[in-house]
Design a protein around this motif. Structure first.
Motif, PDB file in Angstrom:
ATOM      1  N   ALA A   1      -4.639  -0.706   7.398  1.00 19.09           N
ATOM      2  CA  ALA A   1      -5.150  -2.068   7.596  1.00 19.09           C
ATOM      3  C   ALA A   1      -4.320  -3.008   6.739  1.00 19.09           C
ATOM      4  CB  ALA A   1      -6.615  -2.142   7.204  1.00 19.09           C
ATOM      5  N   ARG A   2      -3.810  -4.062   7.355  1.00 20.38           N
ATOM      6  CA  ARG A   2      -2.900  -4.949   6.647  1.00 20.38           C
ATOM      7  C   ARG A   2      -3.569  -5.647   5.469  1.00 20.38           C
ATOM      8  NH1 ARG A   2       2.634  -6.466   6.909  1.00 20.38           N
ATOM      9  NH2 ARG A   2       2.813  -8.121   5.370  1.00 20.38           N
ATOM     10  N   ASN A   3      -4.886  -5.754   5.475  1.00 23.51           N
ATOM     11  CA  ASN A   3      -5.585  -6.433   4.392  1.00 23.51           C
ATOM     12  C   ASN A   3      -5.928  -5.500   3.234  1.00 23.51           C
ATOM     13  OD1 ASN A   3      -7.498  -5.074   5.955  1.00 23.51           O
ATOM     14  ND2 ASN A   3      -9.132  -6.526   5.481  1.00 23.51           N
ATOM     15  N   CYS A   4      -5.136  -4.439   3.064  1.00 25.62           N
ATOM     16  CA  CYS A   4      -5.359  -3.519   1.951  1.00 25.62           C
ATOM     17  C   CYS A   4      -4.746  -4.068   0.663  1.00 25.62           C
ATOM     18  CB  CYS A   4      -4.756  -2.151   2.261  1.00 25.62           C
ATOM     19  SG  CYS A   4      -5.737  -1.178   3.423  1.00 25.62           S
ATOM     20  N   HIS A   5      -5.233  -3.544  -0.446  1.00 17.67           N
ATOM     21  CA  HIS A   5      -4.775  -3.939  -1.771  1.00 17.67           C
ATOM     22  C   HIS A   5      -3.328  -3.505  -1.988  1.00 17.67           C
ATOM     23  CE1 HIS A   5      -4.576  -3.642  -6.257  1.00 17.67           C
ATOM     24  NE2 HIS A   5      -5.353  -4.706  -6.187  1.00 17.67           N
ATOM     25  N   LYS A   6      -2.651  -4.179  -2.905  1.00 20.79           N
ATOM     26  CA  LYS A   6      -1.241  -3.889  -3.155  1.00 20.79           C
ATOM     27  C   LYS A   6      -0.999  -2.438  -3.577  1.00 20.79           C
ATOM     28  CE  LYS A   6      -1.384  -5.536  -7.972  1.00 20.79           C
ATOM     29  NZ  LYS A   6      -0.749  -6.424  -8.961  1.00 20.79           N
TER      30      LYS A   6
ATOM     31  N   LYS B   1      -7.929  15.034  14.056  1.00 16.10           N
ATOM     32  CA  LYS B   1      -7.845  16.015  12.960  1.00 16.10           C
ATOM     33  C   LYS B   1      -6.951  15.503  11.828  1.00 16.10           C
ATOM     34  CE  LYS B   1      -8.799  19.977  15.959  1.00 16.10           C
ATOM     35  NZ  LYS B   1     -10.232  19.878  15.633  1.00 16.10           N
ATOM     36  N   ILE B   2      -7.117  14.225  11.522  1.00 17.20           N
ATOM     37  CA  ILE B   2      -6.425  13.618  10.394  1.00 17.20           C
ATOM     38  C   ILE B   2      -7.456  12.929   9.501  1.00 17.20           C
ATOM     39  CG2 ILE B   2      -4.242  13.328  11.631  1.00 17.20           C
ATOM     40  CD1 ILE B   2      -4.964  10.386  12.062  1.00 17.20           C
ATOM     41  N   PRO B   3      -7.105  12.646   8.247  1.00 15.37           N
ATOM     42  CA  PRO B   3      -8.089  12.095   7.309  1.00 15.37           C
ATOM     43  C   PRO B   3      -8.214  10.578   7.359  1.00 15.37           C
ATOM     44  CG  PRO B   3      -6.067  12.621   6.146  1.00 15.37           C
ATOM     45  CD  PRO B   3      -5.869  13.079   7.569  1.00 15.37           C
ATOM     46  N   LEU B   4      -9.409  10.112   7.007  1.00 14.36           N
ATOM     47  CA  LEU B   4      -9.692   8.692   6.831  1.00 14.36           C
ATOM     48  C   LEU B   4      -9.904   8.422   5.345  1.00 14.36           C
ATOM     49  CD1 LEU B   4     -10.476   5.813   7.799  1.00 14.36           C
ATOM     50  CD2 LEU B   4     -12.831   6.661   8.024  1.00 14.36           C
ATOM     51  N   ILE B   5      -9.121   7.505   4.804  1.00 17.19           N
ATOM     52  CA  ILE B   5      -9.259   7.081   3.411  1.00 17.19           C
ATOM     53  C   ILE B   5      -9.834   5.668   3.412  1.00 17.19           C
ATOM     54  CG2 ILE B   5      -8.095   6.747   1.204  1.00 17.19           C
ATOM     55  CD1 ILE B   5      -5.763   8.426   2.362  1.00 17.19           C
ATOM     56  N   VAL B   6     -10.864   5.448   2.616  1.00 17.58           N
ATOM     57  CA  VAL B   6     -11.513   4.132   2.562  1.00 17.58           C
ATOM     58  C   VAL B   6     -11.478   3.599   1.129  1.00 17.58           C
ATOM     59  CG1 VAL B   6     -13.640   2.820   2.919  1.00 17.58           C
ATOM     60  CG2 VAL B   6     -13.025   4.661   4.505  1.00 17.58           C
ATOM     61  N   ASP B   7     -10.893   2.424   0.979  1.00 14.55           N
ATOM     62  CA  ASP B   7     -10.968   1.701  -0.277  1.00 14.55           C
ATOM     63  C   ASP B   7     -12.297   0.951  -0.279  1.00 14.55           C
ATOM     64  OD1 ASP B   7     -10.794   0.014  -2.422  1.00 14.55           O
ATOM     65  OD2 ASP B   7      -8.888  -0.899  -1.855  1.00 14.55           O
ATOM     66  N   GLU B   8     -13.269   1.519  -0.962  1.00 15.94           N
ATOM     67  CA  GLU B   8     -14.606   0.936  -1.074  1.00 15.94           C
ATOM     68  C   GLU B   8     -14.805   0.411  -2.497  1.00 15.94           C
ATOM     69  OE1 GLU B   8     -18.541   2.239   1.260  1.00 15.94           O
ATOM     70  OE2 GLU B   8     -18.239   3.432  -0.552  1.00 15.94           O
ATOM     71  N   ALA B   9     -13.714  -0.077  -3.073  1.00 12.42           N
ATOM     72  CA  ALA B   9     -13.753  -0.526  -4.460  1.00 12.42           C
ATOM     73  C   ALA B   9     -14.853  -1.549  -4.698  1.00 12.42           C
ATOM     74  CB  ALA B   9     -12.389  -1.104  -4.857  1.00 12.42           C
ATOM     75  N   HIS B  10     -15.054  -2.448  -3.735  1.00 13.80           N
ATOM     76  CA  HIS B  10     -16.052  -3.507  -3.898  1.00 13.80           C
ATOM     77  C   HIS B  10     -17.424  -3.107  -3.356  1.00 13.80           C
ATOM     78  CE1 HIS B  10     -13.621  -6.858  -5.460  1.00 13.80           C
ATOM     79  NE2 HIS B  10     -12.633  -6.258  -4.848  1.00 13.80           N
ATOM     80  N   GLY B  11     -17.606  -1.816  -3.067  1.00  6.60           N
ATOM     81  CA  GLY B  11     -18.885  -1.363  -2.536  1.00  6.60           C
ATOM     82  C   GLY B  11     -19.474  -0.186  -3.273  1.00  6.60           C
TER      83      GLY B  11
ATOM     84  N   PRO C   1      -0.839  -8.457   0.565  1.00  5.51           N
ATOM     85  CA  PRO C   1       0.495  -9.027   0.760  1.00  5.51           C
ATOM     86  C   PRO C   1       0.581 -10.000   1.934  1.00  5.51           C
ATOM     87  CG  PRO C   1       0.600  -6.639   0.509  1.00  5.51           C
ATOM     88  CD  PRO C   1      -0.843  -6.994   0.704  1.00  5.51           C
ATOM     89  N   LEU C   2       1.218 -11.142   1.677  1.00  7.66           N
ATOM     90  CA  LEU C   2       1.648 -12.022   2.758  1.00  7.66           C
ATOM     91  C   LEU C   2       2.919 -11.471   3.390  1.00  7.66           C
ATOM     92  CD1 LEU C   2       1.225 -15.485   0.959  1.00  7.66           C
ATOM     93  CD2 LEU C   2      -0.360 -14.429   2.579  1.00  7.66           C
ATOM     94  N   ALA C   3       3.726 -10.800   2.565  1.00  5.82           N
ATOM     95  CA  ALA C   3       4.959 -10.158   3.033  1.00  5.82           C
ATOM     96  C   ALA C   3       5.206  -8.937   2.172  1.00  5.82           C
ATOM     97  CB  ALA C   3       6.141 -11.117   2.946  1.00  5.82           C
ATOM     98  N   VAL C   4       5.800  -7.917   2.759  1.00  7.81           N
ATOM     99  CA  VAL C   4       6.174  -6.716   2.018  1.00  7.81           C
ATOM    100  C   VAL C   4       7.681  -6.541   2.124  1.00  7.81           C
ATOM    101  CG1 VAL C   4       3.939  -5.647   2.503  1.00  7.81           C
ATOM    102  CG2 VAL C   4       5.900  -5.115   3.966  1.00  7.81           C
TER     103      VAL C   4
END
Length: 487
Positions: free
Chosen positions: A96-101, A173-183, A444-447
């Motif tokens: 997801a493009r809105n992920c943390h740096k 059959k692949i993993p899902l990683i979730v950044d739930e830092a704010h949850g 990121p606005l740009a990478v």
């Protein structure tokens, strides 16, 4: 620094920001008394067999995870370890493009090839959820993807449908990683969303310090199922996490876990009651609060109302002006401000008195507002760039800043290219050699490897004009000219 910290602690400033303990003491322990190293009888975080293993097991039981790991380098080291353990060097990963740096740093370190999926833009003007059908579409289009990484909730509180997404991902059959830092507070009642660990995610990163009573930079990494080998997680945590872990921070994690276990749903119900009262009695005409009901199901699967979003777009001021006004005139410190809104971050340690102060302050400001669309707080107005797009329309500092940029090369290759410090206004068509992001939230606005277009130049210039911090951009010492590392 110590002097300023003590003065802040003794002030009457109310903290609607992290850390989630809100400066309320959980005990009378002197941190110097318990600041030790790995002496006999006190276990080792990187080879836990005693008291640390017991504490981590308690955390796993609380969140119903198979394995739970203490993170005292913040969620960042958990993100890096999860990405590294879930992929092989050079793999494709759906992100997801809105992920943390930190996610992009993990991509760089493992030389991964990211495939981006973009969140919806809500009517409120913030980034919405990652829709399950978009995940499925991306996986169907590229069967070489080896892992999926999304953020839920977002910094603003928008929640995606983790249960459905995990089912879609697991069919491959692949993993899902979730950044739930704010949850980290999810799943314990009070009408807050369920947590991703219980909804099927394979790796979940939780920042305890953001919304629970824990010290800054303390977090958990929860692992479930068999798609990610927990032994690989431990190997990479040995790389990314300090070899001198703080027992002060680890004991703070344990204390936080015990607090939740011993108090059950009570503090979460109390927070919900305080929030409900705050929203119901805060009557505004110019400022605007956003609640769950303001989002459609397409925009947000769920919304965490402990993230109080205060929009200023109808009030003739920027979010930064509101933040400064609340601090200077009402002694209330918010978490962050963006172009047209500000965020008050709540936790189970907030008080009714704090909510009452915020409610009064917002209503008082609202009454005094004389709506003037041009009365915008300006920051650094530099490089003779107007806050206008190439087409002449006003730039909106909203979620549409996070655009799809053309890619010239992968992050891992571009990040190591020799770059030239280029005047931003002359950088259109060149390739970014750096990450450029607003901080907070660090998206990121740009990478590195993406081609700079005119909209990016205009958006960056306007962010400076609005006084918002932009990392990755250099400001000239003498004339305020903006520069970017590019090639």
């Amino acid at each position: 620094m110590e002097k300023e910290l003590i003065e802040n602690a003794r002030s009457n400033i109310y903290p609607f920001h992290m850390p989630g303990h809100k400066r309320r003491r959980m005990d009378q322990i002197n941190p110097y008394d318990i600041d030790i190293t790995e002496i006999e009888g006190f276990d080792n975080l990187h080879h836990a067999e005693g008291i640390i293993k017991i504490a981590q097991t308690e955390a796993a039981e609380l969140y119903e995870a198979d394995h739970s790991y203490f993170l005292i380098n913040g969620s960042t080291c958990g993100i890096l370890a999860a990405i590294s353990a879930a992929t092989d060097r050079g793999d494709k990963i759906l992100v997801a493009r809105n992920c943390h740096k930190a996610v992009y740093h993990g991509i760089y370190l493992r030389q991964l090839k990211p495939v981006y999926i973009y969140p919806d833009i809500t009517r409120a003007g913030i980034q919405g959820q990652i829709r399950p059908d978009e995940i499925e579409k991306a996986l169907n289009q590229d069967p070489d993807i080896k892992a999926v990484f999304i953020t839920s909730p977002t910094y603003d509180g928008v929640v995606s449908d983790i249960e459905t997404i995990s089912e879609i991902v697991h069919k491959r059959k692949i993993p899902l990683i979730v950044d739930e830092a704010h949850g980290a507070h999810f799943g314990f009642g009070g009408g807050f969303p369920q947590n991703a660990t219980k909804l099927g995610a394979d790796a979940v990163i939780l920042s305890l310090h953001k919304t629970l009573p824990a010290f800054t930079q303390t977090a958990l990494l929860n692992i479930c199922g068999t798609y990610i080998d927990h032994r690989k997680i431990e190997k990479f945590l040995g790389i990314y996490e300090t070899s001198s872990p703080s027992y002060v921070l680890m004991s703070g994690i344990e204390r936080c876990i015990h607090y939740i276990r011993e108090n059950g749903e009570r503090p979460f119900k109390e927070l919900r009651n305080d929030l409900d009262e705050f929203y119901s009695k805060t009557k505004l005409k110019n400022l605007r609060l956003v609640k769950k009901e303001d989002f459609s199901m397409d925009e947000a699967y769920d919304f965490d109302e402990s993230k109080i979003l205060i929009f200023t777009d109808n009030a003739g001021m920027s979010g930064q002006v509101l933040l400064e006004k609340l601090l200077g005139e009402y002694q209330i410190q918010l978490e962050m401000a963006s172009g047209n809104y500000a965020l008050a971050l709540c936790s189970i340690m907030d008080t009714k008195k704090g909510f009452d102060r915020l409610s009064y302050a917002l209503m008082d400001i609202d009454k005094k507002i004389s709506v003037n669309k041009n009365s915008v707080k300006t920051g650094l107005y530099v490089d003779n760039l107007s806050p206008k797009t190439a087409s002449g329309g006003e730039v909106k500092l909203k979620a549409d800043m996070y655009q799809t940029l053309s890619k010239n090369m992968e992050i891992c290759d571009a990040y190591e290219k020799r770059c030239t410090l280029t005047r931003l206004s002359e950088a259109v068509g060149k390739t970014s050699g750096v990450f450029v992001y607003l901080y907070p939230p660090g998206i990121p606005l740009a990478v590195p490897g993406e081609i700079i277009n005119q909209k990016l130049v205009d958006d960056i210039s306007y962010a400076f004009f609005m006084g918002i911090e932009v990392d990755g951009i250099t400001v000239g010492d003498t004339d305020g000219t903006l520069y970017i590392e590019a090639f």
